[in-house]
Design a protein around this motif. Structure first.
Motif, PDB file in Angstrom:
ATOM      1  N   MET A   1      -8.081  -0.867  36.230  1.00 66.50           N
ATOM      2  CA  MET A   1      -8.021   0.506  36.720  1.00 66.50           C
ATOM      3  C   MET A   1      -6.911   0.669  37.744  1.00 66.50           C
ATOM      4  O   MET A   1      -6.518  -0.286  38.410  1.00 66.50           O
ATOM      5  CB  MET A   1      -9.366   0.945  37.294  1.00 66.50           C
ATOM      6  N   SER A   2      -6.440   1.895  37.840  1.00 71.52           N
ATOM      7  CA  SER A   2      -5.444   2.236  38.848  1.00 71.52           C
ATOM      8  C   SER A   2      -6.149   2.554  40.156  1.00 71.52           C
ATOM      9  O   SER A   2      -7.212   3.165  40.170  1.00 71.52           O
ATOM     10  CB  SER A   2      -4.636   3.458  38.413  1.00 71.52           C
ATOM     11  N   ILE A   3      -5.548   2.135  41.245  1.00 74.41           N
ATOM     12  CA  ILE A   3      -6.052   2.438  42.571  1.00 74.41           C
ATOM     13  C   ILE A   3      -5.111   3.474  43.162  1.00 74.41           C
ATOM     14  O   ILE A   3      -3.906   3.241  43.272  1.00 74.41           O
ATOM     15  CB  ILE A   3      -6.076   1.176  43.470  1.00 74.41           C
TER      16      ILE A   3
ATOM     17  N   ALA B   1     -13.012  -2.497  48.864  1.00 71.59           N
ATOM     18  CA  ALA B   1     -13.292  -2.581  47.428  1.00 71.59           C
ATOM     19  C   ALA B   1     -12.245  -3.439  46.715  1.00 71.59           C
ATOM     20  O   ALA B   1     -12.580  -4.214  45.813  1.00 71.59           O
ATOM     21  CB  ALA B   1     -13.342  -1.182  46.819  1.00 71.59           C
ATOM     22  N   ILE B   2     -10.991  -3.336  47.124  1.00 70.71           N
ATOM     23  CA  ILE B   2      -9.937  -4.173  46.544  1.00 70.71           C
ATOM     24  C   ILE B   2     -10.208  -5.637  46.868  1.00 70.71           C
ATOM     25  O   ILE B   2     -10.093  -6.509  46.005  1.00 70.71           O
ATOM     26  CB  ILE B   2      -8.542  -3.737  47.043  1.00 70.71           C
ATOM     27  N   GLU B   3     -10.594  -5.909  48.103  1.00 70.77           N
ATOM     28  CA  GLU B   3     -10.921  -7.288  48.499  1.00 70.77           C
ATOM     29  C   GLU B   3     -12.102  -7.819  47.689  1.00 70.77           C
ATOM     30  O   GLU B   3     -12.108  -8.979  47.281  1.00 70.77           O
ATOM     31  CB  GLU B   3     -11.219  -7.341  50.003  1.00 70.77           C
ATOM     32  N   TYR B   4     -13.087  -6.965  47.438  1.00 66.58           N
ATOM     33  CA  TYR B   4     -14.243  -7.347  46.624  1.00 66.58           C
ATOM     34  C   TYR B   4     -13.788  -7.722  45.212  1.00 66.58           C
ATOM     35  O   TYR B   4     -14.229  -8.726  44.650  1.00 66.58           O
ATOM     36  CB  TYR B   4     -15.249  -6.187  46.577  1.00 66.58           C
TER      37      TYR B   4
ATOM     38  N   TRP C   1     -10.341 -10.660  40.124  1.00 64.19           N
ATOM     39  CA  TRP C   1      -9.438  -9.639  39.614  1.00 64.19           C
ATOM     40  C   TRP C   1      -8.073  -9.822  40.242  1.00 64.19           C
ATOM     41  O   TRP C   1      -7.949 -10.250  41.379  1.00 64.19           O
ATOM     42  CB  TRP C   1      -9.979  -8.241  39.923  1.00 64.19           C
ATOM     43  N   ASP C   2      -7.032  -9.485  39.488  1.00 56.26           N
ATOM     44  CA  ASP C   2      -5.652  -9.553  39.979  1.00 56.26           C
ATOM     45  C   ASP C   2      -5.205  -8.173  40.446  1.00 56.26           C
ATOM     46  O   ASP C   2      -5.597  -7.155  39.878  1.00 56.26           O
ATOM     47  CB  ASP C   2      -4.694  -9.993  38.872  1.00 56.26           C
ATOM     48  N   VAL C   3      -4.370  -8.181  41.453  1.00 55.86           N
ATOM     49  CA  VAL C   3      -3.747  -6.952  41.939  1.00 55.86           C
ATOM     50  C   VAL C   3      -2.336  -6.913  41.381  1.00 55.86           C
ATOM     51  O   VAL C   3      -1.570  -7.862  41.540  1.00 55.86           O
ATOM     52  CB  VAL C   3      -3.704  -6.919  43.477  1.00 55.86           C
ATOM     53  N   ILE C   4      -2.024  -5.837  40.703  1.00 58.41           N
ATOM     54  CA  ILE C   4      -0.686  -5.658  40.144  1.00 58.41           C
ATOM     55  C   ILE C   4      -0.027  -4.528  40.923  1.00 58.41           C
ATOM     56  O   ILE C   4      -0.502  -3.388  40.890  1.00 58.41           O
ATOM     57  CB  ILE C   4      -0.761  -5.323  38.641  1.00 58.41           C
ATOM     58  N   GLU C   5       1.007  -4.877  41.647  1.00 57.80           N
ATOM     59  CA  GLU C   5       1.707  -3.879  42.461  1.00 57.80           C
ATOM     60  C   GLU C   5       2.447  -2.921  41.535  1.00 57.80           C
ATOM     61  O   GLU C   5       3.000  -3.325  40.517  1.00 57.80           O
ATOM     62  CB  GLU C   5       2.664  -4.574  43.419  1.00 57.80           C
TER      63      GLU C   5
ATOM     64  N   ARG D   1      -2.713  -1.578  40.748  1.00 58.64           N
ATOM     65  CA  ARG D   1      -3.574  -1.631  39.575  1.00 58.64           C
ATOM     66  C   ARG D   1      -4.393  -2.911  39.686  1.00 58.64           C
ATOM     67  O   ARG D   1      -3.868  -3.966  40.041  1.00 58.64           O
ATOM     68  CB  ARG D   1      -2.727  -1.636  38.311  1.00 58.64           C
ATOM     69  N   LEU D   2      -5.689  -2.808  39.397  1.00 61.54           N
ATOM     70  CA  LEU D   2      -6.555  -3.979  39.364  1.00 61.54           C
ATOM     71  C   LEU D   2      -6.825  -4.335  37.914  1.00 61.54           C
ATOM     72  O   LEU D   2      -7.017  -3.455  37.076  1.00 61.54           O
ATOM     73  CB  LEU D   2      -7.890  -3.690  40.067  1.00 61.54           C
ATOM     74  N   LYS D   3      -6.825  -5.637  37.628  1.00 59.34           N
ATOM     75  CA  LYS D   3      -7.019  -6.082  36.255  1.00 59.34           C
ATOM     76  C   LYS D   3      -7.862  -7.350  36.241  1.00 59.34           C
ATOM     77  O   LYS D   3      -7.624  -8.278  37.017  1.00 59.34           O
ATOM     78  CB  LYS D   3      -5.656  -6.355  35.627  1.00 59.34           C
ATOM     79  N   CYS D   4      -8.823  -7.389  35.343  1.00 63.51           N
ATOM     80  CA  CYS D   4      -9.673  -8.562  35.169  1.00 63.51           C
ATOM     81  C   CYS D   4      -8.826  -9.730  34.684  1.00 63.51           C
ATOM     82  O   CYS D   4      -8.017  -9.583  33.769  1.00 63.51           O
ATOM     83  CB  CYS D   4     -10.763  -8.235  34.150  1.00 63.51           C
TER      84      CYS D   4
END
Length: 75
Positions: free
Chosen positions: A47-49, A12-15, A21-25, A35-38
């Protein structure tokens, strides 16, 4: 980026990344894996993962649903 231990959430993160979307560590404290962010700046599209969600498959579906909402595929 580190890989999530659950394959469903990892997919889902890869999708999300493939759909802009950006991944924020996050820091080492807390339960969030990242955290994923548009990238378009939609404040509601983030949203938080979680590292260890109660139901990983449901959490993965929630991630994908959020990405699809941002892309206008779902309401």
């Amino acid at each position: 980026m580190k890989k999530h231990p659950n394959k469903h959430i990892r997919e889902a993160i890869e999708y999300a990344i493939e759909n802009g979307w950006d991944v924020i560590e996050t820091g080492k404290s807390g339960h969030a894996f990242c955290r994923l962010k548009c990238i378009l700046g939609h404040s509601e599209h983030q949203m938080s993962i979680w590292s260890t969600p109660k139901n990983p498959e449901t959490h993965a579906k929630q991630i994908m649903q959020k990405v699809k909402q941002c892309n206008g595929e779902e309401e």
